[in-house]
Design a protein around this motif. Structure first.
Motif, PDB file in Angstrom:
ATOM      1  N   THR A   3      66.400  48.297  91.252  1.00  0.00           N
ATOM      2  CA  THR A   3      66.535  47.564  89.990  1.00  0.00           C
ATOM      3  C   THR A   3      67.863  47.877  89.312  1.00  0.00           C
ATOM      4  O   THR A   3      68.290  47.142  88.434  1.00  0.00           O
ATOM      5  CB  THR A   3      65.366  47.869  89.030  1.00  0.00           C
ATOM      6  OG1 THR A   3      65.268  49.278  88.859  1.00  0.00           O
ATOM      7  CG2 THR A   3      64.068  47.307  89.560  1.00  0.00           C
TER       8      THR A   3
ATOM      9  N   SER B  68      50.833  34.672  80.897  1.00  0.00           N
ATOM     10  CA  SER B  68      50.105  34.599  82.156  1.00  0.00           C
ATOM     11  C   SER B  68      50.518  33.375  82.961  1.00  0.00           C
ATOM     12  O   SER B  68      50.138  33.229  84.115  1.00  0.00           O
ATOM     13  CB  SER B  68      48.596  34.557  81.905  1.00  0.00           C
ATOM     14  OG  SER B  68      48.250  33.383  81.190  1.00  0.00           O
TER      15      SER B  68
ATOM     16  N   GLU C 144      52.122  38.297  72.707  1.00  0.00           N
ATOM     17  CA  GLU C 144      53.283  39.084  72.316  1.00  0.00           C
ATOM     18  C   GLU C 144      54.152  38.324  71.316  1.00  0.00           C
ATOM     19  O   GLU C 144      54.676  38.903  70.375  1.00  0.00           O
ATOM     20  CB  GLU C 144      54.098  39.502  73.538  1.00  0.00           C
ATOM     21  CG  GLU C 144      53.473  40.642  74.322  1.00  0.00           C
ATOM     22  CD  GLU C 144      52.215  40.247  75.094  1.00  0.00           C
ATOM     23  OE1 GLU C 144      51.906  39.045  75.237  1.00  0.00           O
ATOM     24  OE2 GLU C 144      51.498  41.156  75.541  1.00  0.00           O
TER      25      GLU C 144
ATOM     26  N   SER D 272      52.142  32.996  73.484  1.00  0.00           N
ATOM     27  CA  SER D 272      51.613  34.206  74.100  1.00  0.00           C
ATOM     28  C   SER D 272      51.286  35.215  73.003  1.00  0.00           C
ATOM     29  O   SER D 272      51.815  35.143  71.894  1.00  0.00           O
ATOM     30  CB  SER D 272      52.624  34.800  75.085  1.00  0.00           C
ATOM     31  OG  SER D 272      53.742  35.314  74.396  1.00  0.00           O
TER      32      SER D 272
ATOM     33  N   ARG E  96      53.735  38.620  83.393  1.00  0.00           N
ATOM     34  CA  ARG E  96      52.843  39.376  82.501  1.00  0.00           C
ATOM     35  C   ARG E  96      53.614  40.426  81.705  1.00  0.00           C
ATOM     36  O   ARG E  96      53.316  40.659  80.532  1.00  0.00           O
ATOM     37  CB  ARG E  96      51.711  40.035  83.293  1.00  0.00           C
ATOM     38  CG  ARG E  96      50.523  39.116  83.497  1.00  0.00           C
ATOM     39  CD  ARG E  96      49.309  39.860  83.991  1.00  0.00           C
ATOM     40  NE  ARG E  96      49.402  40.303  85.365  1.00  0.00           N
ATOM     41  CZ  ARG E  96      49.143  39.564  86.425  1.00  0.00           C
ATOM     42  NH1 ARG E  96      48.794  38.305  86.287  1.00  0.00           N
ATOM     43  NH2 ARG E  96      49.236  40.059  87.637  1.00  0.00           N
ATOM     44  N   ASN E  97      54.596  41.070  82.330  1.00  0.00           N
ATOM     45  CA  ASN E  97      55.416  42.044  81.599  1.00  0.00           C
ATOM     46  C   ASN E  97      56.169  41.391  80.459  1.00  0.00           C
ATOM     47  O   ASN E  97      56.515  42.048  79.474  1.00  0.00           O
ATOM     48  CB  ASN E  97      56.399  42.750  82.546  1.00  0.00           C
ATOM     49  CG  ASN E  97      55.700  43.724  83.461  1.00  0.00           C
ATOM     50  OD1 ASN E  97      54.585  44.164  83.202  1.00  0.00           O
ATOM     51  ND2 ASN E  97      56.358  44.064  84.555  1.00  0.00           N
ATOM     52  N   PHE E  98      56.432  40.097  80.581  1.00  0.00           N
ATOM     53  CA  PHE E  98      57.080  39.334  79.512  1.00  0.00           C
ATOM     54  C   PHE E  98      56.062  38.939  78.436  1.00  0.00           C
ATOM     55  O   PHE E  98      56.428  38.539  77.343  1.00  0.00           O
ATOM     56  CB  PHE E  98      57.767  38.103  80.105  1.00  0.00           C
ATOM     57  CG  PHE E  98      58.556  37.288  79.107  1.00  0.00           C
ATOM     58  CD1 PHE E  98      59.744  37.766  78.576  1.00  0.00           C
ATOM     59  CD2 PHE E  98      58.106  36.044  78.703  1.00  0.00           C
ATOM     60  CE1 PHE E  98      60.466  37.016  77.651  1.00  0.00           C
ATOM     61  CE2 PHE E  98      58.822  35.282  77.786  1.00  0.00           C
ATOM     62  CZ  PHE E  98      60.002  35.773  77.256  1.00  0.00           C
ATOM     63  N   GLY E  99      54.769  39.017  78.782  1.00  0.00           N
ATOM     64  CA  GLY E  99      53.719  38.698  77.814  1.00  0.00           C
ATOM     65  C   GLY E  99      53.053  37.357  78.005  1.00  0.00           C
ATOM     66  O   GLY E  99      52.375  36.868  77.110  1.00  0.00           O
TER      67      GLY E  99
ATOM     68  N   ASN F 269      53.231  39.464  87.940  1.00  0.00           N
ATOM     69  CA  ASN F 269      53.396  40.731  87.225  1.00  0.00           C
ATOM     70  C   ASN F 269      54.640  40.723  86.344  1.00  0.00           C
ATOM     71  O   ASN F 269      54.637  41.272  85.240  1.00  0.00           O
ATOM     72  CB  ASN F 269      53.455  41.913  88.193  1.00  0.00           C
ATOM     73  CG  ASN F 269      52.108  42.199  88.798  1.00  0.00           C
ATOM     74  OD1 ASN F 269      51.074  41.869  88.235  1.00  0.00           O
ATOM     75  ND2 ASN F 269      52.118  42.802  89.982  1.00  0.00           N
ATOM     76  N   VAL F 270      55.711  40.111  86.828  1.00  0.00           N
ATOM     77  CA  VAL F 270      56.941  40.018  86.041  1.00  0.00           C
ATOM     78  C   VAL F 270      56.693  39.134  84.817  1.00  0.00           C
ATOM     79  O   VAL F 270      57.123  39.455  83.711  1.00  0.00           O
ATOM     80  CB  VAL F 270      58.106  39.479  86.905  1.00  0.00           C
ATOM     81  CG1 VAL F 270      59.356  39.255  86.078  1.00  0.00           C
ATOM     82  CG2 VAL F 270      58.386  40.430  88.063  1.00  0.00           C
TER      83      VAL F 270
ATOM     84  N   GLU G 203      62.865  40.992  85.894  1.00  0.00           N
ATOM     85  CA  GLU G 203      62.519  40.974  84.469  1.00  0.00           C
ATOM     86  C   GLU G 203      62.880  39.611  83.894  1.00  0.00           C
ATOM     87  O   GLU G 203      63.882  39.007  84.271  1.00  0.00           O
ATOM     88  CB  GLU G 203      63.300  42.066  83.735  1.00  0.00           C
ATOM     89  CG  GLU G 203      62.998  42.150  82.268  1.00  0.00           C
ATOM     90  CD  GLU G 203      63.815  43.217  81.552  1.00  0.00           C
ATOM     91  OE1 GLU G 203      63.468  43.514  80.400  1.00  0.00           O
ATOM     92  OE2 GLU G 203      64.792  43.736  82.130  1.00  0.00           O
TER      93      GLU G 203
END
Length: 176
Positions: free
Chosen positions: A5, A49, A170, A168, A44-47, A41-42, A72
């Motif tokens: 990364t 689905s 977030e 979302s 979801r990490n942003f908030g 998963n990337v 990311e």
């Protein structure tokens, strides 16, 4: 698992497609080249689905043995909406009417993308809020999962309470 990364670089592009049930999709870079894998998963990490096809996206990407992958998400911009297009459930409200309408925390009761609609409940309120797939798309999302926490701007339509915008969780938290 993404490796290297530290070799990540920034790219912009458009979401070609994303399928939440498959857990991945692809992005086409503005500069051309091979498709970029976007894993759930990337996202979801942003908030989120899901993400609507055609959304503009800025990513941090890495090269892997399998090709370029998103590491990311930096930003997502929903696709341009056709202002002349109205869904049967729009009830004639305009986006300008949302000025002053608070983003309320809600949970998805159910959503069926193939049917094109679903329902959510604002926390502490038992009334169902209708969510049309086109409103979801204009909000930059493609699908919702049962029990997912979201933010909604609710308006009173001819058929009851309905979401005029979905965000979302977030994003909803940032607006508080």
């Amino acid at each position: 698992m993404l490796e290297n990364t530290s070799d990540a670089r920034s790219m912009r592009g458009l979401v070609k497609w994303f399928d939440p049930s498959k857990g991945f999709g692809f992005v086409v870079a503005d500069d051309g080249g091979p498709d970029i894998l976007l894993h759930a998963n990337v996202l979801r990490n942003f908030g989120q689905s899901s993400v609507a096809d055609g959304s503009a996206i800025e990513l941090s990407v890495i090269d892997t043995e399998r090709g370029i992958q998103a590491a990311e998400i930096i930003t997502i911009t929903p696709p341009e909406m056709d202002l002349d297009h109205k869904t049967p459930h729009d009830d004639g409200f305009e986006d300008a009417d949302l000025t002053g309408v608070a983003l309320e925390p809600a949970r998805v009761k159910w959503f069926d993308k193939s049917k094109g609609f679903g329902f959510a409940n604002v926390f502490g309120v038992s009334d169902d809020i209708f969510i049309h797939v086109e409103v979801l798309r204009r909000s930059g999302l493609a699908d919702l999962q049962y029990g997912e926490a979201i933010g909604v701007r609710v308006v009173d339509g001819k058929r009851g309470r309905m979401a005029a915008q979905v965000a979302s969780w977030e994003v909803a938290l940032k607006e508080e």
